[in-house]
Design a protein around this motif. Structure first.
Motif, PDB file in Angstrom:
ATOM      1  N   LEU A   1      38.727  31.518  30.548  1.00 20.39           N
ATOM      2  CA  LEU A   1      39.824  32.473  30.398  1.00 20.39           C
ATOM      3  C   LEU A   1      40.105  32.768  28.926  1.00 20.39           C
ATOM      4  O   LEU A   1      40.353  33.922  28.551  1.00 20.39           O
ATOM      5  CB  LEU A   1      41.093  31.937  31.071  1.00 20.39           C
ATOM      6  CG  LEU A   1      41.076  31.885  32.603  1.00 20.39           C
ATOM      7  CD1 LEU A   1      42.279  31.114  33.127  1.00 20.39           C
ATOM      8  CD2 LEU A   1      41.033  33.280  33.190  1.00 20.39           C
ATOM      9  N   LEU A   2      40.075  31.733  28.098  1.00 14.49           N
ATOM     10  CA  LEU A   2      40.360  31.922  26.672  1.00 14.49           C
ATOM     11  C   LEU A   2      39.278  32.727  25.960  1.00 14.49           C
ATOM     12  O   LEU A   2      39.576  33.492  25.053  1.00 14.49           O
ATOM     13  CB  LEU A   2      40.540  30.562  25.986  1.00 14.49           C
ATOM     14  CG  LEU A   2      41.784  29.774  26.382  1.00 14.49           C
ATOM     15  CD1 LEU A   2      41.778  28.393  25.738  1.00 14.49           C
ATOM     16  CD2 LEU A   2      43.043  30.532  26.010  1.00 14.49           C
ATOM     17  N   SER A   3      38.028  32.532  26.383  1.00 13.18           N
ATOM     18  CA  SER A   3      36.923  33.227  25.713  1.00 13.18           C
ATOM     19  C   SER A   3      36.469  34.468  26.471  1.00 13.18           C
ATOM     20  O   SER A   3      35.471  35.075  26.096  1.00 13.18           O
ATOM     21  CB  SER A   3      35.749  32.271  25.524  1.00 13.18           C
ATOM     22  OG  SER A   3      35.240  31.871  26.789  1.00 13.18           O
TER      23      SER A   3
ATOM     24  N   LEU B   1      33.291  35.118  32.028  1.00  8.95           N
ATOM     25  CA  LEU B   1      33.331  35.107  33.488  1.00  8.95           C
ATOM     26  C   LEU B   1      32.464  34.000  34.078  1.00  8.95           C
ATOM     27  O   LEU B   1      32.802  33.426  35.112  1.00  8.95           O
ATOM     28  CB  LEU B   1      32.913  36.476  34.030  1.00  8.95           C
ATOM     29  CG  LEU B   1      33.022  36.669  35.536  1.00  8.95           C
ATOM     30  CD1 LEU B   1      34.466  36.479  35.993  1.00  8.95           C
ATOM     31  CD2 LEU B   1      32.518  38.038  35.937  1.00  8.95           C
ATOM     32  N   ALA B   2      31.358  33.672  33.418  1.00  9.77           N
ATOM     33  CA  ALA B   2      30.465  32.629  33.922  1.00  9.77           C
ATOM     34  C   ALA B   2      31.173  31.277  33.971  1.00  9.77           C
ATOM     35  O   ALA B   2      31.024  30.520  34.937  1.00  9.77           O
ATOM     36  CB  ALA B   2      29.203  32.545  33.062  1.00  9.77           C
ATOM     37  N   PHE B   3      31.948  30.940  32.940  1.00  6.06           N
ATOM     38  CA  PHE B   3      32.698  29.685  32.929  1.00  6.06           C
ATOM     39  C   PHE B   3      33.739  29.663  34.044  1.00  6.06           C
ATOM     40  O   PHE B   3      33.911  28.659  34.730  1.00  6.06           O
ATOM     41  CB  PHE B   3      33.397  29.484  31.584  1.00  6.06           C
ATOM     42  CG  PHE B   3      32.537  28.895  30.509  1.00  6.06           C
ATOM     43  CD1 PHE B   3      31.166  28.812  30.633  1.00  6.06           C
ATOM     44  CD2 PHE B   3      33.126  28.412  29.355  1.00  6.06           C
ATOM     45  CE1 PHE B   3      30.380  28.284  29.632  1.00  6.06           C
ATOM     46  CE2 PHE B   3      32.355  27.864  28.345  1.00  6.06           C
ATOM     47  CZ  PHE B   3      30.980  27.802  28.479  1.00  6.06           C
ATOM     48  N   ILE B   4      34.427  30.776  34.192  1.00  2.00           N
ATOM     49  CA  ILE B   4      35.468  30.859  35.221  1.00  2.00           C
ATOM     50  C   ILE B   4      34.855  30.656  36.604  1.00  2.00           C
ATOM     51  O   ILE B   4      35.364  29.882  37.412  1.00  2.00           O
ATOM     52  CB  ILE B   4      36.206  32.212  35.143  1.00  2.00           C
ATOM     53  CG1 ILE B   4      36.933  32.350  33.805  1.00  2.00           C
ATOM     54  CG2 ILE B   4      37.203  32.363  36.291  1.00  2.00           C
ATOM     55  CD1 ILE B   4      37.465  33.741  33.523  1.00  2.00           C
ATOM     56  N   LEU B   5      33.754  31.347  36.878  1.00  2.00           N
ATOM     57  CA  LEU B   5      33.083  31.210  38.179  1.00  2.00           C
ATOM     58  C   LEU B   5      32.528  29.806  38.371  1.00  2.00           C
ATOM     59  O   LEU B   5      32.609  29.241  39.463  1.00  2.00           O
ATOM     60  CB  LEU B   5      31.968  32.245  38.308  1.00  2.00           C
ATOM     61  CG  LEU B   5      32.425  33.679  38.530  1.00  2.00           C
ATOM     62  CD1 LEU B   5      31.234  34.639  38.514  1.00  2.00           C
ATOM     63  CD2 LEU B   5      33.177  33.797  39.850  1.00  2.00           C
ATOM     64  N   GLN B   6      31.945  29.243  37.317  1.00  2.00           N
ATOM     65  CA  GLN B   6      31.381  27.895  37.410  1.00  2.00           C
ATOM     66  C   GLN B   6      32.458  26.894  37.814  1.00  2.00           C
ATOM     67  O   GLN B   6      32.279  26.124  38.753  1.00  2.00           O
ATOM     68  CB  GLN B   6      30.771  27.506  36.074  1.00  2.00           C
ATOM     69  CG  GLN B   6      30.210  26.112  36.031  1.00  2.00           C
ATOM     70  CD  GLN B   6      29.734  25.738  34.627  1.00  2.00           C
ATOM     71  OE1 GLN B   6      29.863  26.507  33.681  1.00  2.00           O
ATOM     72  NE2 GLN B   6      29.191  24.553  34.502  1.00  2.00           N
TER      73      GLN B   6
END
Length: 152
Positions: A110-112, A115-120
């Protein structure tokens, strides 16, 4: 029930940052489903079963431990299942108070704006919730069969 988002800001000044305020918030949040299901399980027992235990000369404590709790176990386990799954999914907010949870990945995304981090992070939490839900449901069904009651 005590929403974790409301408990976290109150718990941090008392116990500091990290896992402690998160565990306090999740514990308080998870009490309601367990309490409600335990109450439902114990108050919906067949009256003739409880009366038979009373007629057999059982004390109140014996009735509770040998008749009422075993017959209520599947319903109580349902409350525990619900509480565990809700707590697992909600634990991700613990990252906002420096607890090491899967929410770290989501918050970093969210901070960066990644979307890949959020989904992961979201998919891992969802997969864990489904696996734990299915595992506890199987235990609940097994207990219901052993106690002669259908899972409700």
């Amino acid at each position: 029930t005590f929403p974790p988002v409301a408990v976290l800001p109150l718990a941090v000044p008392a116990v500091g940052f990290g896992e402690k305020p998160t565990l306090i918030a999740l514990f308080l949040y998870g009490l309601l489903p367990i309490f409600e299901n335990a109450l439902t399980g114990l108050t919906t027992l067949p009256a003739n079963v409880v009366e038979a235990a009373r007629g057999a000369g059982m004390t109140g404590w014996q009735r509770l431990t040998k008749v009422e709790l075993p017959l209520s176990a599947p319903i109580i386990l349902g409350g525990i299942r619900l509480s565990v799954v809700i707590s697992l999914a909600t634990a991700t907010i613990g990252s906002t108070v420096a607890a090491k949870t899967l929410g770290e990945v989501i918050i970093a995304g969210l901070l960066s704006n990644n979307l890949a981090f959020i989904l992961q992070g979201g998919l891992i939490v969802a997969a864990l919730a489904v696996l734990i839900y299915d595992g506890l449901s199987a235990i609940e069904r097994y207990t219901a069969r052993r106690m002669g009651r259908e899972a409700e």
